[in-house]
Design an enzyme around this catalytic site. Structure first.
Site, PDB file in Angstrom:
ATOM      1  N   GLU A 116      19.468 -11.557-138.420  1.00 38.06           N
ATOM      2  CA  GLU A 116      19.300 -11.189-136.989  1.00 38.06           C
ATOM      3  C   GLU A 116      19.088 -12.426-136.068  1.00 38.06           C
ATOM      4  O   GLU A 116      18.199 -12.381-134.918  1.00 38.06           O
ATOM      5  CB  GLU A 116      18.154 -10.200-136.937  1.00 38.06           C
ATOM      6  CG  GLU A 116      18.094  -8.765-137.390  1.00 38.06           C
ATOM      7  CD  GLU A 116      18.968  -8.001-137.152  1.00 38.06           C
ATOM      8  OE1 GLU A 116      19.868  -8.149-136.297  1.00 38.06           O
ATOM      9  OE2 GLU A 116      19.232  -6.787-137.529  1.00 38.06           O
ATOM     10  N   HIS A 139      10.447  -9.167-135.690  1.00 35.65           N
ATOM     11  CA  HIS A 139      10.997  -7.810-135.934  1.00 35.65           C
ATOM     12  C   HIS A 139      10.719  -7.063-137.077  1.00 35.65           C
ATOM     13  O   HIS A 139      10.293  -7.728-138.179  1.00 35.65           O
ATOM     14  CB  HIS A 139      12.476  -8.079-135.807  1.00 35.65           C
ATOM     15  CG  HIS A 139      13.261  -6.986-136.552  1.00 35.65           C
ATOM     16  ND1 HIS A 139      13.376  -5.815-135.519  1.00 35.65           N
ATOM     17  CD2 HIS A 139      13.950  -6.543-137.461  1.00 35.65           C
ATOM     18  CE1 HIS A 139      14.188  -4.758-136.363  1.00 35.65           C
ATOM     19  NE2 HIS A 139      14.467  -5.369-137.367  1.00 35.65           N
ATOM     20  N   GLU A 169      -6.526   0.696-124.473  1.00 38.19           N
ATOM     21  CA  GLU A 169      -6.038  -0.449-124.213  1.00 38.19           C
ATOM     22  C   GLU A 169      -4.616  -0.874-124.325  1.00 38.19           C
ATOM     23  O   GLU A 169      -4.294  -2.045-124.042  1.00 38.19           O
ATOM     24  CB  GLU A 169      -6.657  -1.490-125.506  1.00 38.19           C
ATOM     25  CG  GLU A 169      -8.028  -1.151-125.675  1.00 38.19           C
ATOM     26  CD  GLU A 169      -8.864  -2.367-125.871  1.00 38.19           C
ATOM     27  OE1 GLU A 169      -8.682  -3.341-126.467  1.00 38.19           O
ATOM     28  OE2 GLU A 169      -9.989  -2.781-124.985  1.00 38.19           O
ATOM     29  N   HIS A 210      15.497   2.211-135.447  1.00 35.70           N
ATOM     30  CA  HIS A 210      15.546   1.013-136.625  1.00 35.70           C
ATOM     31  C   HIS A 210      14.226   0.291-136.571  1.00 35.70           C
ATOM     32  O   HIS A 210      13.702   0.238-137.413  1.00 35.70           O
ATOM     33  CB  HIS A 210      16.634   0.216-136.031  1.00 35.70           C
ATOM     34  CG  HIS A 210      16.771  -1.272-136.718  1.00 35.70           C
ATOM     35  ND1 HIS A 210      17.921  -1.396-137.282  1.00 35.70           N
ATOM     36  CD2 HIS A 210      15.922  -1.919-137.366  1.00 35.70           C
ATOM     37  CE1 HIS A 210      17.794  -2.625-137.809  1.00 35.70           C
ATOM     38  NE2 HIS A 210      16.440  -3.010-138.058  1.00 35.70           N
TER      39      HIS A 210
HETATM   40  O1  2HA Z   1      17.195  -7.032-143.018  1.00 34.59           O
HETATM   41  O2  2HA Z   1      15.097  -5.910-140.567  1.00 34.59           O
HETATM   42  O3  2HA Z   1      17.429  -5.639-138.977  1.00 34.59           O
HETATM   43  C1  2HA Z   1      16.545  -7.337-141.893  1.00 34.59           C
HETATM   44  C2  2HA Z   1      16.361  -6.296-140.704  1.00 34.59           C
HETATM   45  C3  2HA Z   1      17.626  -6.316-140.252  1.00 34.59           C
HETATM   46 ZN    ZN Z   2      15.563  -4.500-138.909  1.00 35.18          ZN
END
Ligand code: 2HA
Ligand code: ZN
Length: 271
Positions: A116, A139, A169, A210
């Site tokens: 990513e 992420h 909050e 996701h």
């Molecule tokens: O594999 O989270 O989006 C890592 C991830 C891909």
């Molecule tokens: Zn991911």
């Protein structure tokens, strides 16, 4: 040269990855983190002229030329970062207009940065254009936020308003709201560009079905942003099937914004 394993930025990265794993946000190889570093932070721990190898990135990021990032590795498990930081993390310098990453430390088994990286570097560029203090892109796959994308309208305003209503909050922690992207193929430049585009207006971007991206000035703040949104989503998933008798009203949210000195995203509260 000091030992990089004791560098505050590395210690904090390891602690954060471990904590994210403990929260259940990063199963298997899920999730990735990138942390922007100053050359001065790095110089005491590494010879910045000693490049281990060069790795093509597959995209352009001209505004990041010469910048240093500590980045989680592709295919690596957050669970394992604490046991072998040098294998699971890498320190890179972006060069050649963003097209090349020079590896200065890490990925010790011959690995490379997260799949990513486009979303991370493009998001860094977008956030730095809004706020020069921005240093972190994170992420992960928190269960309640993910669950919410199956049952809630994905409209950014509607999604944000629901989260704001779930904990007092929330509007204070993320007054800029949460932008929502529809399902897209991950690991591509396209989702990277779409995420970065959304990062101009908010520090949180949900990837439907996701996970979520967060951006902030340090690892703690960014973790806290995601933690707060995930808590709100958890409340939502507990109450969504029950009759709702009470809520936080728009007027109460305005009081919160005034009291805590934040500006809610334009047009997201009703008149
Ligand atoms: O594999 O989270 O989006 C890592 C991830 C891909
Ligand atoms: Zn991911």
């Amino acid at each position: 040269m000091k030992n990089i394993l004791n560098a505050p930025f590395l210690v904090e990265m390891v602690r954060t990855a471990t904590n994210m794993y403990s929260h259940g946000w990063d199963e298997r190889n899920g999730g990735n983190i990138s942390l922007l570093l100053n050359e001065a932070d790095v110089a005491g721990y590494l010879d910045v002229n000693s490049v281990i190898r060069e790795i093509p990135t597959g995209f352009d990021a001209p505004t990041l030329d010469g910048k240093y990032f500590l980045v989680t590795g592709t295919g690596k498990y957050f669970k394992n970062v604490q046991y072998d930081p040098a294998q699971n993390l890498g320190l890179i310098r972006v060069t050649n207009g963003g097209k090349t990453a020079q590896l200065l430390w890490g990925y010790s088994d011959g690995g490379k940065f997260t799949s990513e990286l486009p979303a991370h570097l493009m998001s860094h560029a977008a956030r730095l254009a809004v706020n020069l203090d921005s240093r972190v892109v994170m992420h992960c796959h928190p269960a309640n936020l993910l669950a919410m994308t199956y049952v809630h309208d994905l409209d950014t305003r509607a999604f944000t308003r629901t989260l704001w209503q779930m904990c007092t909050e929330c509007i204070v922690v993320f007054p800029d709201g949460v932008n929502v992207l529809p399902w897209m193929l991950c690991g591509t430049n396209e989702i990277g560009e779409a995420t970065a585009q959304q990062m101009h207006t908010a520090r949180l971007v949900v990837w439907a079905q996701h996970g979520i991206y967060g951006a902030g000035k340090d690892l703690d703040e960014t973790f806290g942003l995601i933690e707060t949104a995930e808590k709100a989503a958890e409340i939502y998933m507990k109450i969504a099937l029950l009759p709702r008798l009470n809520t936080i009203t728009d007027d109460q949210m305005r009081q919160l914004a005034r009291h805590f000195g934040v500006t809610p995203r334009e047009g997201f509260l009703s008149e």
